[in-house]
Design an enzyme around this catalytic site. Structure first.
Site, PDB file in Angstrom:
ATOM      1  N   HIS A 123       0.833  -1.213   0.000  1.00 56.88           N
ATOM      2  CA  HIS A 123       0.000   0.000   0.000  1.00 56.88           C
ATOM      3  C   HIS A 123       0.864   1.259   0.000  1.00 56.88           C
ATOM      4  O   HIS A 123       0.405   2.340   0.355  1.00 56.88           O
ATOM      5  CB  HIS A 123      -0.953   0.012   1.203  1.00 56.88           C
ATOM      6  CG  HIS A 123      -2.103  -0.940   1.058  1.00 56.88           C
ATOM      7  ND1 HIS A 123      -3.001  -1.200   2.068  1.00 56.88           N
ATOM      8  CD2 HIS A 123      -2.512  -1.688  -0.005  1.00 56.88           C
ATOM      9  CE1 HIS A 123      -3.909  -2.082   1.637  1.00 56.88           C
ATOM     10  NE2 HIS A 123      -3.627  -2.400   0.390  1.00 56.88           N
ATOM     11  N   CYS A 131       5.599  13.150  -7.537  1.00 61.66           N
ATOM     12  CA  CYS A 131       4.697  14.069  -8.233  1.00 61.66           C
ATOM     13  C   CYS A 131       3.437  13.318  -8.668  1.00 61.66           C
ATOM     14  O   CYS A 131       3.516  12.236  -9.252  1.00 61.66           O
ATOM     15  CB  CYS A 131       5.409  14.664  -9.444  1.00 61.66           C
ATOM     16  SG  CYS A 131       4.280  15.644 -10.459  1.00 61.66           S
ATOM     17  N   CYS A 134       3.657  13.602 -12.946  1.00 63.89           N
ATOM     18  CA  CYS A 134       4.668  12.895 -13.755  1.00 63.89           C
ATOM     19  C   CYS A 134       5.272  11.699 -13.029  1.00 63.89           C
ATOM     20  O   CYS A 134       6.010  10.917 -13.629  1.00 63.89           O
ATOM     21  CB  CYS A 134       5.760  13.847 -14.230  1.00 63.89           C
ATOM     22  SG  CYS A 134       6.875  14.405 -12.931  1.00 63.89           S
ATOM     23  N   SER A 195      -7.560  -6.411   9.490  1.00 60.24           N
ATOM     24  CA  SER A 195      -8.984  -6.731   9.551  1.00 60.24           C
ATOM     25  C   SER A 195      -9.397  -7.622   8.381  1.00 60.24           C
ATOM     26  O   SER A 195     -10.488  -8.188   8.390  1.00 60.24           O
ATOM     27  CB  SER A 195      -9.809  -5.442   9.545  1.00 60.24           C
ATOM     28  OG  SER A 195      -9.470  -4.658   8.419  1.00 60.24           O
TER      29      SER A 195
HETATM   30  P1  OAD Z   1      -7.585  -2.048  10.025  1.00 60.43           P
HETATM   31  O1  OAD Z   1      -7.649  -0.815  10.859  1.00 60.43           O
HETATM   32  O2  OAD Z   1      -8.665  -2.315   9.061  1.00 60.43           O
HETATM   33  O3  OAD Z   1      -7.496  -3.300  10.992  1.00 60.43           O
HETATM   34  C1  OAD Z   1      -6.593  -3.336  12.063  1.00 60.43           C
HETATM   35  C2  OAD Z   1      -6.657  -4.705  12.686  1.00 60.43           C
HETATM   36  O4  OAD Z   1      -5.685  -4.755  13.710  1.00 60.43           O
HETATM   37  C3  OAD Z   1      -8.014  -5.040  13.316  1.00 60.43           C
HETATM   38  O5  OAD Z   1      -8.399  -6.339  12.909  1.00 60.43           O
HETATM   39  C4  OAD Z   1      -7.712  -5.001  14.825  1.00 60.43           C
HETATM   40  O6  OAD Z   1      -8.501  -5.925  15.560  1.00 60.43           O
HETATM   41  C5  OAD Z   1      -6.251  -5.383  14.838  1.00 60.43           C
HETATM   42  N1  OAD Z   1      -5.495  -4.902  16.012  1.00 60.43           N
HETATM   43  C6  OAD Z   1      -5.725  -3.819  16.790  1.00 60.43           C
HETATM   44  N2  OAD Z   1      -4.802  -3.730  17.749  1.00 60.43           N
HETATM   45  C7  OAD Z   1      -3.961  -4.793  17.590  1.00 60.43           C
HETATM   46  C8  OAD Z   1      -2.803  -5.264  18.271  1.00 60.43           C
HETATM   47  N3  OAD Z   1      -2.301  -4.633  19.320  1.00 60.43           N
HETATM   48  N4  OAD Z   1      -2.212  -6.387  17.816  1.00 60.43           N
HETATM   49  C9  OAD Z   1      -2.709  -7.056  16.737  1.00 60.43           C
HETATM   50  N5  OAD Z   1      -3.780  -6.651  16.051  1.00 60.43           N
HETATM   51  C10 OAD Z   1      -4.414  -5.536  16.466  1.00 60.43           C
HETATM   52  O7  OAD Z   1      -6.152  -2.039   9.323  1.00 60.43           O
HETATM   53  P2  OAD Z   1      -5.660  -2.878   8.059  1.00 60.43           P
HETATM   54  O8  OAD Z   1      -6.253  -4.236   8.052  1.00 60.43           O
HETATM   55  O9  OAD Z   1      -4.190  -2.756   8.006  1.00 60.43           O
HETATM   56  O10 OAD Z   1      -5.214   1.117   3.181  1.00 60.43           O
HETATM   57  O11 OAD Z   1      -6.308  -2.018   6.899  1.00 60.43           O
HETATM   58  C11 OAD Z   1      -6.033  -2.325   5.570  1.00 60.43           C
HETATM   59  C12 OAD Z   1      -5.968  -1.061   4.775  1.00 60.43           C
HETATM   60  O12 OAD Z   1      -7.125  -0.271   4.996  1.00 60.43           O
HETATM   61  C13 OAD Z   1      -4.837  -0.131   5.162  1.00 60.43           C
HETATM   62  O13 OAD Z   1      -3.615  -0.501   4.603  1.00 60.43           O
HETATM   63  C14 OAD Z   1      -5.312   1.169   4.611  1.00 60.43           C
HETATM   64  C15 OAD Z   1      -6.742   1.130   5.069  1.00 60.43           C
HETATM   65  O14 OAD Z   1      -7.634   1.876   4.330  1.00 60.43           O
HETATM   66  C16 OAD Z   1      -4.800   2.158   2.478  1.00 60.43           C
HETATM   67  O15 OAD Z   1      -4.543   3.220   2.999  1.00 60.43           O
HETATM   68  C17 OAD Z   1      -4.730   1.896   1.011  1.00 60.43           C
END
Ligand code: OAD
Length: 246
Positions: A123, A131, A134, A195
């Site tokens: 990501h 930029c 470009c 998640s």
């Molecule tokens: P999320 O915020 O969707 O999920 C975070 C996960 O971490 C949840 O399942 C929580 O239960 C878990 N969590 C919280 N605290 C924790 C801990 N101490 N140890 C282990 N797990 C814990 O984040 P992502 O799954 O990373 O994309 O989200 C995916 C993408 O959605 C991100 O990369 C971002 C976002 O929009 C972009 O920006 C393109």
């Protein structure tokens, strides 16, 4: 929240015997370093900020200053946080394994600062900028980080943006290709703190499973990944991941 000791033992066994290991991380791995996740009910960034205003081409076109200031504030905050025991344990795991691939959805650099190398940032990364027109890479000065508006590209006068993937954008091709190759060929996948709802990355654990790999999930909460995993280790990454190393 209850950690099942049988599942922990099985996960340690699977990891110890893994010949080709893939680790997939999400925002949860950095939560204990003090970086907000996106979707946690109380503290997730997307519960207080509108992702379409901050993480899309449309949002950037509408209010480039807002987007710039938001990402620069997150970048500055990164200077005040440190890798946590989960990041450090994953770096140790990489040193133990010949075939090891770390795929992260995180735009922070905490895996690298913990000692992991060749991290696949599918990501993108907040520590670099380019930029928006470009595509040329641009090094932001400390003064520009404080500016109200994004700097302009010296080559084409396009607006400079963080090198993160926004909603609706294509994932970095080279990183995704390498990630997919590793996933198709792994015998074990350790998933930490995601998640599992943002595609296409959310598909990687099932893809590994279809290729015959065992899947281990570490998360305080259940998710679509914990439902399909061979082992679900319920708890915080910083407490559980270090216990997987023997
Ligand atoms: P999320 O915020 O969707 O999920 C975070 C996960 O971490 C949840 O399942 C929580 O239960 C878990 N969590 C919280 N605290 C924790 C801990 N101490 N140890 C282990 N797990 C814990 O984040 P992502 O799954 O990373 O994309 O989200 C995916 C993408 O959605 C991100 O990369 C971002 C976002 O929009 C972009 O920006 C393109």
């Amino acid at each position: 929240m209850k950690l099942d000791n049988q599942q922990l033992k099985q996960a340690i066994f699977l990891l110890q015997n893994a010949k080709r290991l893939v680790v997939l991380t999400g925002a949860g791995v950095s939560a204990e370093s003090g970086i907000q996740t996106f979707r946690d009910a109380q503290s997730g960034m997307w519960t207080t900020f509108d992702p379409m205003k901050l993480a899309s081409q449309e949002g950037f076109a509408e209010n480039p200053g807002l987007v710039w200031r938001w990402y620069m504030a997150r970048l500055k905050m990164l200077g005040n946080v440190q890798p946590n025991p989960a990041h450090l344990a994953l770096a140790q795991l990489q040193r133990q394994k010949t075939y090891f691939t770390l795929i992260t959805q995180n735009v922070d650099d905490l895996h690298e600062r913990a000692g992991n190398s060749a991290v696949l940032h599918v990501h993108g990364s907040i520590v670099s900028t380019h930029c928006n027109e470009c595509g040329k890479i641009y090094a932001v000065s400390p003064a520009e980080m404080e500016d109200e508006q994004p700097p302009l590209c010296p080559s084409c006068a396009g607006k400079i943006r963080p090198s993160v993937v926004w909603f609706g954008e294509i994932l970095p091709e080279k990183e995704m290709r390498t990630a997919l190759d590793a996933v198709r060929n792994c015998d074990c996948m350790l998933v930490v703190g995601t998640s599992g709802v943002v595609y296409p990355v959310a598909e990687l654990p099932s893809m590994a499973r279809r290729s015959g790999a065992a899947v281990i999930d570490v998360n305080p909460e259940r998710s679509p990944i914990s439902e399909m995993a061979d082992c679900f280790l319920q708890g915080k990454a910083g407490e559980i991941v270090p216990r997987l190393l023997v």
